[in-house]
Design a protein around this motif. Structure first.
Motif, PDB file in Angstrom:
ATOM      1  N   UNK A  42       0.872  -1.179   0.000  1.00 42.29           N
ATOM      2  CA  UNK A  42       0.000   0.000   0.000  1.00 42.29           C
ATOM      3  C   UNK A  42       0.906   1.225   0.000  1.00 42.29           C
ATOM      4  N   UNK A  43       0.878   1.978  -1.097  1.00 47.70           N
ATOM      5  CA  UNK A  43       1.802   3.103  -1.253  1.00 47.70           C
ATOM      6  C   UNK A  43       1.011   4.403  -1.219  1.00 47.70           C
ATOM      7  N   UNK A  58      12.339   1.935 -10.790  1.00 49.58           N
ATOM      8  CA  UNK A  58      10.935   1.994 -10.372  1.00 49.58           C
ATOM      9  C   UNK A  58      10.414   3.419 -10.543  1.00 49.58           C
ATOM     10  N   UNK A  59       9.143   3.550 -10.926  1.00 46.55           N
ATOM     11  CA  UNK A  59       8.542   4.873 -11.045  1.00 46.55           C
ATOM     12  C   UNK A  59       7.105   4.844 -10.545  1.00 46.55           C
ATOM     13  N   UNK A  60       6.723   5.933  -9.860  1.00 47.64           N
ATOM     14  CA  UNK A  60       5.428   6.004  -9.187  1.00 47.64           C
ATOM     15  C   UNK A  60       4.454   6.871  -9.966  1.00 47.64           C
ATOM     16  N   UNK A  61       3.223   6.384 -10.070  1.00 49.61           N
ATOM     17  CA  UNK A  61       2.153   7.140 -10.715  1.00 49.61           C
ATOM     18  C   UNK A  61       1.143   7.549  -9.641  1.00 49.61           C
ATOM     19  N   UNK A  62       0.076   8.182 -10.074  1.00 51.94           N
ATOM     20  CA  UNK A  62      -0.958   8.616  -9.128  1.00 51.94           C
ATOM     21  C   UNK A  62      -2.315   8.464  -9.811  1.00 51.94           C
ATOM     22  N   UNK A  63      -2.658   7.230 -10.175  1.00 55.31           N
ATOM     23  CA  UNK A  63      -3.834   7.031 -11.028  1.00 55.31           C
ATOM     24  C   UNK A  63      -5.107   6.861 -10.218  1.00 55.31           C
ATOM     25  N   UNK A  64      -6.212   6.926 -10.915  1.00 54.09           N
ATOM     26  CA  UNK A  64      -7.483   6.623 -10.284  1.00 54.09           C
ATOM     27  C   UNK A  64      -7.617   5.104 -10.144  1.00 54.09           C
ATOM     28  N   UNK A  65      -7.129   4.384 -11.164  1.00 57.20           N
ATOM     29  CA  UNK A  65      -7.200   2.924 -11.125  1.00 57.20           C
ATOM     30  C   UNK A  65      -5.872   2.386 -10.604  1.00 57.20           C
ATOM     31  N   UNK A  66      -5.914   1.416  -9.683  1.00 52.66           N
ATOM     32  CA  UNK A  66      -4.703   1.009  -8.977  1.00 52.66           C
ATOM     33  C   UNK A  66      -4.013  -0.209  -9.571  1.00 52.66           C
ATOM     34  N   UNK A  67      -4.300  -0.558 -10.827  1.00 51.62           N
ATOM     35  CA  UNK A  67      -3.656  -1.773 -11.336  1.00 51.62           C
ATOM     36  C   UNK A  67      -2.193  -1.503 -11.677  1.00 51.62           C
ATOM     37  N   UNK A  68      -1.358  -2.489 -11.372  1.00 51.94           N
ATOM     38  CA  UNK A  68       0.072  -2.360 -11.618  1.00 51.94           C
ATOM     39  C   UNK A  68       0.380  -2.539 -13.095  1.00 51.94           C
ATOM     40  N   UNK A 125     -12.700   9.813   4.914  1.00 46.30           N
ATOM     41  CA  UNK A 125     -12.421   9.461   3.514  1.00 46.30           C
ATOM     42  C   UNK A 125     -11.182   8.584   3.411  1.00 46.30           C
ATOM     43  N   UNK A 126     -10.207   8.838   4.297  1.00 51.54           N
ATOM     44  CA  UNK A 126      -8.973   8.060   4.277  1.00 51.54           C
ATOM     45  C   UNK A 126      -9.256   6.577   4.555  1.00 51.54           C
ATOM     46  N   UNK A 127     -10.104   6.319   5.550  1.00 50.19           N
ATOM     47  CA  UNK A 127     -10.436   4.916   5.871  1.00 50.19           C
ATOM     48  C   UNK A 127     -10.988   4.198   4.640  1.00 50.19           C
ATOM     49  N   UNK A 128     -11.809   4.907   3.885  1.00 48.03           N
ATOM     50  CA  UNK A 128     -12.378   4.301   2.673  1.00 48.03           C
ATOM     51  C   UNK A 128     -11.272   4.066   1.641  1.00 48.03           C
ATOM     52  N   UNK A 155     -11.370  -3.410   0.483  1.00 55.72           N
ATOM     53  CA  UNK A 155     -12.445  -3.571  -0.499  1.00 55.72           C
ATOM     54  C   UNK A 155     -12.276  -2.541  -1.622  1.00 55.72           C
ATOM     55  N   UNK A 156     -12.044  -1.267  -1.244  1.00 55.67           N
ATOM     56  CA  UNK A 156     -11.923  -0.237  -2.279  1.00 55.67           C
ATOM     57  C   UNK A 156     -10.644  -0.432  -3.084  1.00 55.67           C
ATOM     58  N   UNK A 157      -9.552  -0.832  -2.409  1.00 53.65           N
ATOM     59  CA  UNK A 157      -8.301  -1.053  -3.147  1.00 53.65           C
ATOM     60  C   UNK A 157      -8.491  -2.168  -4.181  1.00 53.65           C
ATOM     61  N   UNK A 158      -9.203  -3.225  -3.781  1.00 52.44           N
ATOM     62  CA  UNK A 158      -9.442  -4.333  -4.718  1.00 52.44           C
ATOM     63  C   UNK A 158     -10.318  -3.868  -5.872  1.00 52.44           C
ATOM     64  N   UNK A 159     -11.317  -3.045  -5.544  1.00 50.26           N
ATOM     65  CA  UNK A 159     -12.218  -2.547  -6.592  1.00 50.26           C
ATOM     66  C   UNK A 159     -11.451  -1.647  -7.565  1.00 50.26           C
ATOM     67  N   UNK A 160     -10.586  -0.780  -7.011  1.00 46.47           N
ATOM     68  CA  UNK A 160      -9.837   0.141  -7.874  1.00 46.47           C
ATOM     69  C   UNK A 160      -8.804  -0.588  -8.729  1.00 46.47           C
ATOM     70  N   UNK A 161      -8.463  -1.828  -8.361  1.00 45.62           N
ATOM     71  CA  UNK A 161      -7.526  -2.614  -9.163  1.00 45.62           C
ATOM     72  C   UNK A 161      -8.241  -3.398 -10.250  1.00 45.62           C
ATOM     73  N   UNK A 162      -9.568  -3.379 -10.243  1.00 38.71           N
ATOM     74  CA  UNK A 162     -10.316  -4.276 -11.128  1.00 38.71           C
ATOM     75  C   UNK A 162     -10.759  -3.557 -12.396  1.00 38.71           C
TER      76      UNK A 162
END
Ligand SMILES: [Zn+2]
Length: 260
Positions: A6-7, A196-206, A225-228, A233-240
């Motif tokens: 989790x970055x 390595x390079x870091x992005x800041x996307x809405x979708x969290x897929x690598x 909002x941070x807890x969400x 659950x949200x991290x998994x959804x944002x990776x999908x």
């Protein structure tokens, strides 16, 4: 089996700076503490990617190298035993006056202008000595996809070289300013020698080691909002792929709503 780290992506840390990109020291402490209580262990960006762990791994990154990170975030993360990662725009390091680029310029000339002060090389070296990672955030903080090929080489290579010369360590990582990149930028980043390079996307897929997604944390997030944002659950959804569909739907709804 390794867990996806989790970055988090922060910028400034200040009790009084009302900018969207600044969080209060109190919020930073509560936000990181929450994850440590959930069993996360803190490490640096490159370490997390180079030696993936089966444990829950937390990486706390700070873009832009604001001096407030040294003054306000370092004592907190020291106490919590979490090393940070700073991405430094090297043209501004140790410079007189505020950093300046579209997105922070509106604070210049007002009472909060000192918040735009960058750290010095000696201060970045102090962080590195304490186990923090210092990566590049280019030289001048441009939108890299808008730069021509020659400018890209300068922004990526010269900033890496400056970090390495001034700090005496490998500069293995980069954060794309504004999270903006495309295939050409990715190829230039690889050619410049970043691992390595870091992005800041809405979708969290690598998308590979040069497209590592982060979760941006901002002033208005507070704890609710941070807890969400950091919930599994949200991290998994944002990776999908479902997230991409949701995003498209949201963009369409915004366009319809904004129609004259
Ligand atoms: Zn930045």
């Amino acid at each position: 089996m390794t867990a996806t780290p989790l970055i988090l992506c922060y910028h400034a840390v200040s009790p009084t700076f009302p900018a969207p990109l600044s969080v209060t020291p109190t919020d930073l402490e509560r936000q990181v503490t929450l994850l440590l209580r959930r069993g996360f262990t803190g490490t640096t960006f490159t370490q997390a990617l180079e030696e993936p762990s089966p444990r829950r791994t937390l990486v706390v990154t700070f873009d832009d190298a604001y001096r407030s990170v040294l003054e306000s975030a370092l004592p907190i993360l020291d106490r919590l035993g979490v090393p940070g990662t700073v991405f430094a725009p090297t043209d501004f390091i140790g410079g007189e006056g505020p950093m300046t680029w579209p997105g922070i310029d509106q604070w210049i000339g007002g009472p909060h202008e000192p918040e735009l002060t960058a750290m010095s090389w000696a201060e970045l070296a102090e962080l590195a000595d304490r186990g923090w990672e210092v990566g590049s955030h280019t030289c001048s903080h441009p939108r890299l996809p808008e730069e021509d090929d020659d400018e890209l080489v300068v922004e990526l290579s010269r900033s890496k070289r400056h970090c390495e010369e001034r700090l005496g360590r490998e500069c293995a990582s980069l954060a794309y300013p504004y999270g903006a990149y495309d295939a050409r930028v990715g190829a230039a980043t690889r050619a410049a020698g970043y691992r390595f390079a870091a992005t800041l996307p809405s979708r969290l897929d690598h998308g590979g080691p040069l497209e590592v997604p982060r979760v941006g944390v901002y002033h208005r997030d507070g704890m609710s909002r941070y807890r969400v944002k950091v919930s599994p659950v949200l991290r998994a959804l944002r990776s999908s792929s479902a997230w991409a569909v949701l995003e498209r739907g949201r963009a369409r709804a915004t366009r319809l709503r904004d129609r004259p």
